[in-house]
Design a protein around this motif. Structure first.
Motif, mmCIF file in Angstrom:
data_model
loop_
_atom_site.group_PDB
_atom_site.id
_atom_site.type_symbol
_atom_site.label_atom_id
_atom_site.label_comp_id
_atom_site.label_asym_id
_atom_site.label_seq_id
_atom_site.Cartn_x
_atom_site.Cartn_y
_atom_site.Cartn_z
ATOM 1 N N GLU A 217 0.839 -1.194 0.000
ATOM 2 C CA GLU A 217 0.000 0.000 0.000
ATOM 3 C C GLU A 217 0.876 1.247 0.000
ATOM 4 O OE1 GLU A 217 -3.465 0.134 2.461
ATOM 5 O OE2 GLU A 217 -3.283 -2.018 2.880
ATOM 6 N N LEU A 218 0.320 2.305 -0.595
ATOM 7 C CA LEU A 218 1.052 3.554 -0.749
ATOM 8 C C LEU A 218 1.539 4.086 0.598
ATOM 9 C CD1 LEU A 218 1.917 5.398 -3.020
ATOM 10 C CD2 LEU A 218 -0.196 6.714 -2.704
ATOM 11 N N LYS A 219 0.720 3.908 1.636
ATOM 12 C CA LYS A 219 1.096 4.458 2.940
ATOM 13 C C LYS A 219 2.417 3.866 3.448
ATOM 14 C CE LYS A 219 -1.774 1.202 5.564
ATOM 15 N NZ LYS A 219 -3.047 0.998 6.252
ATOM 16 N N ASP A 220 2.696 2.590 3.078
ATOM 17 C CA ASP A 220 3.969 1.983 3.477
ATOM 18 C C ASP A 220 5.078 2.304 2.482
ATOM 19 O OD1 ASP A 220 3.169 0.622 5.894
ATOM 20 O OD2 ASP A 220 1.988 -0.713 4.623
ATOM 21 N N LEU A 221 4.731 2.327 1.198
ATOM 22 C CA LEU A 221 5.742 2.608 0.173
ATOM 23 C C LEU A 221 6.313 4.015 0.323
ATOM 24 C CD1 LEU A 221 4.059 0.958 -2.960
ATOM 25 C CD2 LEU A 221 6.205 0.254 -1.860
ATOM 26 N N LYS A 222 5.526 4.920 0.883
ATOM 27 C CA LYS A 222 5.988 6.302 1.047
ATOM 28 C C LYS A 222 7.011 6.444 2.168
ATOM 29 C CE LYS A 222 2.050 8.434 1.518
ATOM 30 N NZ LYS A 222 0.855 9.305 1.485
ATOM 31 N N ARG A 223 7.092 5.419 3.006
ATOM 32 C CA ARG A 223 7.976 5.538 4.185
ATOM 33 C C ARG A 223 9.306 4.820 3.954
ATOM 34 N NH1 ARG A 223 4.881 4.122 9.566
ATOM 35 N NH2 ARG A 223 7.061 3.969 10.191
ATOM 36 N N ASP A 224 10.365 5.631 3.775
ATOM 37 C CA ASP A 224 11.684 5.050 3.518
ATOM 38 C C ASP A 224 12.181 4.203 4.688
ATOM 39 O OD1 ASP A 224 11.713 6.137 1.037
ATOM 40 O OD2 ASP A 224 13.088 7.781 1.522
ATOM 41 N N ASP A 225 11.788 4.579 5.920
ATOM 42 C CA ASP A 225 12.264 3.797 7.072
ATOM 43 C C ASP A 225 11.765 2.357 6.994
ATOM 44 O OD1 ASP A 225 9.635 4.795 7.491
ATOM 45 O OD2 ASP A 225 9.800 4.385 9.643
ATOM 46 N N ILE A 226 10.548 2.180 6.452
ATOM 47 C CA ILE A 226 10.019 0.815 6.320
ATOM 48 C C ILE A 226 10.702 0.091 5.170
ATOM 49 C CG2 ILE A 226 7.939 -0.508 5.746
ATOM 50 C CD1 ILE A 226 6.324 1.641 7.216
ATOM 51 N N ARG A 227 10.869 0.786 4.048
ATOM 52 C CA ARG A 227 11.500 0.128 2.887
ATOM 53 C C ARG A 227 12.979 -0.161 3.131
ATOM 54 N NH1 ARG A 227 10.843 3.775 -1.678
ATOM 55 N NH2 ARG A 227 11.670 2.076 -2.942
ATOM 56 N N ASP A 228 13.588 0.591 4.050
ATOM 57 C CA ASP A 228 14.981 0.305 4.404
ATOM 58 C C ASP A 228 15.100 -0.938 5.285
ATOM 59 O OD1 ASP A 228 16.045 2.423 3.019
ATOM 60 O OD2 ASP A 228 16.084 3.773 4.749
ATOM 61 N N LYS A 229 14.034 -1.248 5.982
ATOM 62 C CA LYS A 229 14.104 -2.287 7.018
ATOM 63 C C LYS A 229 13.478 -3.620 6.583
ATOM 64 C CE LYS A 229 11.843 -3.524 11.242
ATOM 65 N NZ LYS A 229 10.457 -3.528 11.607
ATOM 66 N N VAL A 230 12.390 -3.563 5.818
ATOM 67 C CA VAL A 230 11.627 -4.787 5.539
ATOM 68 C C VAL A 230 11.943 -5.326 4.140
ATOM 69 C CG1 VAL A 230 9.328 -5.820 5.396
ATOM 70 C CG2 VAL A 230 9.768 -3.956 7.025
ATOM 71 N N TRP A 231 12.417 -6.559 4.072
ATOM 72 C CA TRP A 231 12.677 -7.196 2.781
ATOM 73 C C TRP A 231 11.356 -7.628 2.156
ATOM 74 C CZ3 TRP A 231 11.807 -11.845 0.312
ATOM 75 C CH2 TRP A 231 12.554 -12.090 -0.838
ATOM 76 N N THR A 232 11.203 -7.367 0.880
ATOM 77 C CA THR A 232 10.008 -7.822 0.167
ATOM 78 C C THR A 232 10.423 -8.615 -1.060
ATOM 79 O OG1 THR A 232 9.861 -5.815 -1.187
ATOM 80 C CG2 THR A 232 8.649 -5.817 0.900
ATOM 81 N N GLY A 233 9.587 -9.539 -1.441
ATOM 82 C CA GLY A 233 9.870 -10.389 -2.596
ATOM 83 C C GLY A 233 9.031 -11.644 -2.520
ATOM 84 N N VAL A 234 9.441 -12.647 -3.271
ATOM 85 C CA VAL A 234 8.669 -13.886 -3.357
ATOM 86 C C VAL A 234 9.590 -15.080 -3.141
ATOM 87 C CG1 VAL A 234 7.203 -15.329 -4.832
ATOM 88 C CG2 VAL A 234 7.065 -12.827 -5.009
ATOM 89 N N ILE A 235 9.157 -16.015 -2.306
ATOM 90 C CA ILE A 235 9.809 -17.326 -2.266
ATOM 91 C C ILE A 235 9.027 -18.228 -3.225
ATOM 92 C CG2 ILE A 235 10.465 -19.312 -0.864
ATOM 93 C CD1 ILE A 235 10.439 -17.514 1.598
ATOM 94 N N PRO A 236 9.613 -18.560 -4.383
ATOM 95 C CA PRO A 236 8.896 -19.445 -5.317
ATOM 96 C C PRO A 236 8.737 -20.835 -4.696
ATOM 97 C CG PRO A 236 10.905 -18.515 -6.320
ATOM 98 C CD PRO A 236 10.972 -18.247 -4.858
ATOM 99 N N VAL A 237 7.612 -21.447 -4.929
ATOM 100 C CA VAL A 237 7.329 -22.783 -4.385
ATOM 101 C C VAL A 237 6.811 -23.654 -5.522
ATOM 102 C CG1 VAL A 237 5.883 -24.106 -2.782
ATOM 103 C CG2 VAL A 237 6.752 -21.862 -2.098
#
Lengths: 292, 292
Positions: A217-237
């Protein structure tokens, strides 16, 4: 056969997928493919015992196919054939349902309790393939890449020997491609007698497919402190098919195994292709932006 | 907690596994482990619409856990918490069930149709893990190595904020171990409001496990012509977790991805361990002779 048309199950209050409609599918080919790609499907039905409010759910081996029109493609109307490894209760209920149909052939309505009817035993068949774990910035937006299909219809025991033999071949080859003709066939009389096959006349169905990467969500994407800390991506299964393990020679003092020199192509190549194809799908699902 | 006892679900006509009893299990630890090992479970329930005889089945994310006794082991009585990605129908039915319980708190019986009751919405939760394809001399003896669990109970919407927050953490960490604290938490008020969690009070369950290699019949084993021709053995099957695919930087012109330098341990190590552990189980299942 290929009529150049795309068939869909009709949308009804029963099968309508209410949420995330962009993921919903009513396309016969996609739904049948998900069912035939799953080694095991879940079969749910109600028992005649009115004091038991819980559906019974059994894992079974199933395949979408048509005995009446054996050359049908996956995009055409098909029945689901189920093999009854684990389902003596289901087989008995379906036998009773078939008997009820003979006794009272004009009754086409259900009894309302979800028990057996003149059309057969009402069953719901579900299959889900997990393709990846989608990790986003916050728990609520975490998701799963998957393909899921549900069909419902009326189950009856197959009584014709010809149809039963044909269905046994379809079921066997749906688990391991081209396996049937590489085994000791045909089944003998005792085997034909002891094997129960259910044919489900499908009256409706739906599917859901989720592909792609994280959708934050935009509210999280706007916050650099969150994007600096939380890894995002996909574990393929994906479902991995390993190297076949042969069963040879003397096992625990008994002559039990086969005496074939090498793992034959229909086994080794099948395992290799499934392994590669399943991994390929999971990775393609991550990269698919069609739902973004 | 560990009381040094092994708990089982009671055997009743509803959950009794009738066939191949050597494979049946009523052991809580084994059943709960199968559910928590499955990324997706299938949830079946009946709609109040008497003209619809088919159970609805939805794929959902679920975890066995106890809010009242959070330190309970998998061998102790647990509830199943379900997260409602795809189940607005299920959530609404459970909300109605909860309302019915408030309106009429003394009614503990079911209405016989499988619809909502004062105890909650009756649901059946199933999970199946496929561990291998068992290829024998003749189609009828072909089999699948698998672990399957079914539990049934009464579903209610979790209304307490404290329990909901706790359950959201359990569900998140059941998909990716230790993920919760590495994300932006806690959820804000709007997220808490929009998230629905179901708690299923389990009243019974059972499981089935098949391990081992081919089990052929003597009539085929005695025939060298068949053993010379037909390959037998197992294709091991397991859920493979691939290398995590990161979502970084600018995606399609938008700043969307994370800005973390490396894939963190809680993701990379989790995927690696799951990959290794699942392969190890599938191979151990082939070699397991306990059911021979």
């Amino acid at each position: 056969m290929g009529h150049g048309r795309t068939l869909e199950y009709p949308k009804t209050p029963v099968n309508r997928v209410n949420r995330y409609n962009q993921r919903a599918t009513y396309d016969l080919e996609q739904i049948h493919t998900i069912i035939n790609t799953s080694t095991v499907v879940h079969v749910s039905f109600n028992t005649p015992d009115a004091s038991n409010p819980f559906p019974v759910t059994l894992p079974m081996v199933g395949v979408a196919a048509s005995f009446e029109h054996p050359s049908s493609s996956l995009g055409e109307p098909l029945d689901i054939y189920l093999h009854g490894y684990v389902s003596s209760r289901l087989m008995n209920l379906s036998r009773n349902a078939g008997q009820a149909a003979q006794d009272n052939p004009t009754t086409a309505s259900t009894d309302g309790s979800g028990g057996e009817t003149a059309q057969g035993l009402p069953v719901t068949i579900s299959a889900t393939l997990v393709d990846g774990l989608v990790l986003t910035l916050t728990p609520n937006t975490h998701d799963v890449n998957y393909r899921s299909a549900t069909v419902f219809g009326y189950a009856n025991l197959v009584t014709s020997l010809e149809e039963k033999l044909w269905a046994m071949e379809q079921v066997t080859n749906s688990v391991v491609r081209d396996r049937w003709r590489h085994t000791r066939v045909p089944p003998d009389g005792a085997e034909m007698q002891s094997t129960s096959i259910l044919r489900v006349k499908v009256v409706g169905g739906s599917g859901k497919v989720r592909v792609g990467g994280p959708r934050d969500e935009l509210k999280d994407l706007k916050r650099d402190d969150i994007r600096d800390k939380v890894w995002t991506g996909v574990i393929p299964v994906w479902e991995c098919f390993g190297e076949p393990v042969e069963y040879k020679g003397v096992v625990q003092g008994d002559e039990k195994g086969n005496r074939v020199d090498n793992v034959p192509d229909h086994v080794r190549e099948f395992a290799r292709e499934m392994r590669e194809q399943n991994e390929k799908y999971a990775l393609a699902a991550v990269a698919d932006t069609s739902q973004d």
